[in-house]
Design a protein around this motif. Structure first.
Motif, PDB file in Angstrom:
ATOM      1  N   ILE A   1      -4.130   2.761  -1.282  1.00  0.00           N
ATOM      2  CA  ILE A   1      -2.741   2.765  -0.806  1.00  0.00           C
ATOM      3  C   ILE A   1      -2.526   3.965   0.132  1.00  0.00           C
ATOM      4  O   ILE A   1      -3.316   4.898   0.147  1.00  0.00           O
ATOM      5  CB  ILE A   1      -1.724   2.823  -1.968  1.00  0.00           C
ATOM      6  CG1 ILE A   1      -1.906   4.092  -2.816  1.00  0.00           C
ATOM      7  CG2 ILE A   1      -1.864   1.603  -2.839  1.00  0.00           C
ATOM      8  CD1 ILE A   1      -0.841   4.231  -3.884  1.00  0.00           C
TER       9      ILE A   1
ATOM     10  N   GLN B   1       3.534  -2.039  -3.941  1.00  0.00           N
ATOM     11  CA  GLN B   1       3.724  -1.215  -2.747  1.00  0.00           C
ATOM     12  C   GLN B   1       4.502  -1.978  -1.679  1.00  0.00           C
ATOM     13  O   GLN B   1       5.423  -1.423  -1.059  1.00  0.00           O
ATOM     14  CB  GLN B   1       2.372  -0.769  -2.195  1.00  0.00           C
ATOM     15  CG  GLN B   1       2.492   0.174  -1.000  1.00  0.00           C
ATOM     16  CD  GLN B   1       1.139   0.516  -0.410  1.00  0.00           C
ATOM     17  OE1 GLN B   1       0.246  -0.339  -0.353  1.00  0.00           O
ATOM     18  NE2 GLN B   1       0.980   1.758   0.017  1.00  0.00           N
ATOM     19  N   ARG B   2       4.150  -3.250  -1.458  1.00  0.00           N
ATOM     20  CA  ARG B   2       4.845  -4.058  -0.445  1.00  0.00           C
ATOM     21  C   ARG B   2       6.318  -4.251  -0.804  1.00  0.00           C
ATOM     22  O   ARG B   2       7.208  -4.085   0.040  1.00  0.00           O
ATOM     23  CB  ARG B   2       4.163  -5.418  -0.299  1.00  0.00           C
ATOM     24  CG  ARG B   2       2.798  -5.385   0.380  1.00  0.00           C
ATOM     25  CD  ARG B   2       2.354  -6.762   0.789  1.00  0.00           C
ATOM     26  NE  ARG B   2       2.220  -7.673  -0.350  1.00  0.00           N
ATOM     27  CZ  ARG B   2       1.111  -7.827  -1.071  1.00  0.00           C
ATOM     28  NH1 ARG B   2       0.029  -7.120  -0.762  1.00  0.00           N
ATOM     29  NH2 ARG B   2       1.077  -8.663  -2.072  1.00  0.00           N
TER      30      ARG B   2
ATOM     31  N   THR C   1       8.244  -0.989  -0.395  1.00  0.00           N
ATOM     32  CA  THR C   1       8.501  -0.674   1.008  1.00  0.00           C
ATOM     33  C   THR C   1       9.715  -1.452   1.514  1.00  0.00           C
ATOM     34  O   THR C   1      10.580  -0.903   2.208  1.00  0.00           O
ATOM     35  CB  THR C   1       7.262  -1.003   1.868  1.00  0.00           C
ATOM     36  OG1 THR C   1       6.167  -0.189   1.428  1.00  0.00           O
ATOM     37  CG2 THR C   1       7.544  -0.734   3.342  1.00  0.00           C
ATOM     38  N   ASP C   2       9.787  -2.722   1.140  1.00  0.00           N
ATOM     39  CA  ASP C   2      10.921  -3.551   1.563  1.00  0.00           C
ATOM     40  C   ASP C   2      12.238  -3.074   0.955  1.00  0.00           C
ATOM     41  O   ASP C   2      13.297  -3.199   1.587  1.00  0.00           O
ATOM     42  CB  ASP C   2      10.689  -5.008   1.154  1.00  0.00           C
ATOM     43  CG  ASP C   2       9.560  -5.662   1.940  1.00  0.00           C
ATOM     44  OD1 ASP C   2       9.220  -5.144   3.028  1.00  0.00           O
ATOM     45  OD2 ASP C   2       9.021  -6.684   1.461  1.00  0.00           O
TER      46      ASP C   2
ATOM     47  N   LYS D   1       9.311   4.172  -2.399  1.00  0.00           N
ATOM     48  CA  LYS D   1       7.925   4.433  -1.998  1.00  0.00           C
ATOM     49  C   LYS D   1       7.015   4.568  -3.215  1.00  0.00           C
ATOM     50  O   LYS D   1       7.346   5.263  -4.179  1.00  0.00           O
ATOM     51  CB  LYS D   1       7.855   5.712  -1.158  1.00  0.00           C
ATOM     52  CG  LYS D   1       6.458   6.057  -0.679  1.00  0.00           C
ATOM     53  CD  LYS D   1       6.469   7.298   0.193  1.00  0.00           C
ATOM     54  CE  LYS D   1       5.061   7.685   0.642  1.00  0.00           C
ATOM     55  NZ  LYS D   1       4.387   6.622   1.411  1.00  0.00           N
TER      56      LYS D   1
ATOM     57  N   LEU E   1      -0.938  -3.246  -4.791  1.00  0.00           N
ATOM     58  CA  LEU E   1      -0.580  -3.540  -3.406  1.00  0.00           C
ATOM     59  C   LEU E   1       0.691  -4.383  -3.338  1.00  0.00           C
ATOM     60  O   LEU E   1       1.519  -4.204  -2.421  1.00  0.00           O
ATOM     61  CB  LEU E   1      -1.743  -4.248  -2.704  1.00  0.00           C
ATOM     62  CG  LEU E   1      -3.008  -3.392  -2.511  1.00  0.00           C
ATOM     63  CD1 LEU E   1      -4.123  -4.236  -1.894  1.00  0.00           C
ATOM     64  CD2 LEU E   1      -2.719  -2.168  -1.643  1.00  0.00           C
ATOM     65  N   LYS E   2       0.873  -5.278  -4.300  1.00  0.00           N
ATOM     66  CA  LYS E   2       2.095  -6.082  -4.345  1.00  0.00           C
ATOM     67  C   LYS E   2       3.320  -5.200  -4.588  1.00  0.00           C
ATOM     68  O   LYS E   2       4.359  -5.342  -3.919  1.00  0.00           O
ATOM     69  CB  LYS E   2       1.978  -7.142  -5.440  1.00  0.00           C
ATOM     70  CG  LYS E   2       3.168  -8.090  -5.509  1.00  0.00           C
ATOM     71  CD  LYS E   2       2.941  -9.177  -6.554  1.00  0.00           C
ATOM     72  CE  LYS E   2       4.115 -10.151  -6.592  1.00  0.00           C
ATOM     73  NZ  LYS E   2       3.882 -11.235  -7.599  1.00  0.00           N
TER      74      LYS E   2
END
Length: 234
Positions: A234, A204-205, A208-209, A213, A201-202
């Motif tokens: 996710i 992924q974040r 995204t920034d 992807k 999840l980290k």
């Protein structure tokens, strides 16, 4: 005095006739008619001359459990099996490398999202029998074709370090638009740990920034896998 038998009358070792019979049966009936140990016998014929290879084939299967585990086993474990020498190990490694390369070629130049089973087959074959955890990253272009496929980290039997900064840094170096994370669980159970989930999840974040992807994180077990996307993580 009793004369010795001539070379022509000496009995041939039983395995000589067995080898030819096995080859003939393979030519006529194909692999489907063979047990795993018989196929392994046939393979060993090419490496171990003038020897009955059935006991060796059965010993390898007893130790490692299946054919793929034999071909992917580390050298020191193969050497524990009586009858396995450098020539046998070399042949196993070469076979494993050739098949890995063939599977790799099947997914390169294609949209991996439309060739998902081939991606799973490739990652499963190359990683499921590793004795230590590895992190593989598939970096993708805008068409979701592979730009770069590499093992980024190798850890211990139950842990591999994942550094989000390094994952993203490499993504920028190769010009990636997306990526897929893959790591293996040597225990055979692909169930994600809490750390696996949190790190994913980290990444992924951060991705995204940064405009990269994360399509999925796949965990490879023994004959099975786990997809974070399929689990809804996710």
């Amino acid at each position: 005095m009793k004369s010795l038998p001539s070379p022509e009358t000496k009995a041939k070792p039983h395995y000589q006739g067995h080898r030819q019979r096995l080859k003939d049966r393979f030519a006529s009936a194909g692999a489907a008619a063979f047990a795993d140990y018989e196929l392994l016998e046939l393979f060993l014929f090419q490496i171990v001359p003038r020897t009955d290879t059935k006991p060796l084939a059965k010993a390898l299967l007893e130790k490692f459990g299946c054919l793929s585990a034999i071909f992917g086993a580390p050298d020191h474990l193969l050497k524990d099996v009586k009858g396995v020498g450098d020539s046998v190990i070399h042949a196993f490694k070469l076979h494993h490398a050739l098949y890995s390369r063939a599977l790799q070629k099947e997914i390169h130049g294609k949209c991996v999202l439309q060739s998902w089973q081939q991606v799973i087959d490739y990652c499963g074959f190359t990683m499921s029998d590793e004795m230590r955890e590895q992190l593989r990253v598939l970096y993708l272009d805008q068409k979701n074709q592979i730009i770069c496929d590499e093992i980024q980290q190798t850890g211990t039997v139950n842990h591999t370090p994942i550094y989000p900064r390094e994952v993203m840094k490499r993504g920028f170096e190769v010009g990636a638009s997306a990526l897929i994370l893959v790591h293996n669980h040597p225990s055979g159970d692909p169930t994600p740990s809490r750390d696996d989930i949190d790190l994913t999840l980290k990444i992924q974040r951060i991705g995204t920034d940064l405009g990269i992807k994360l399509h999925d994180h796949i965990i490879i077990g023994k004959g099975k896998h786990c997809s974070f996307k399929a689990l809804g993580i996710i």
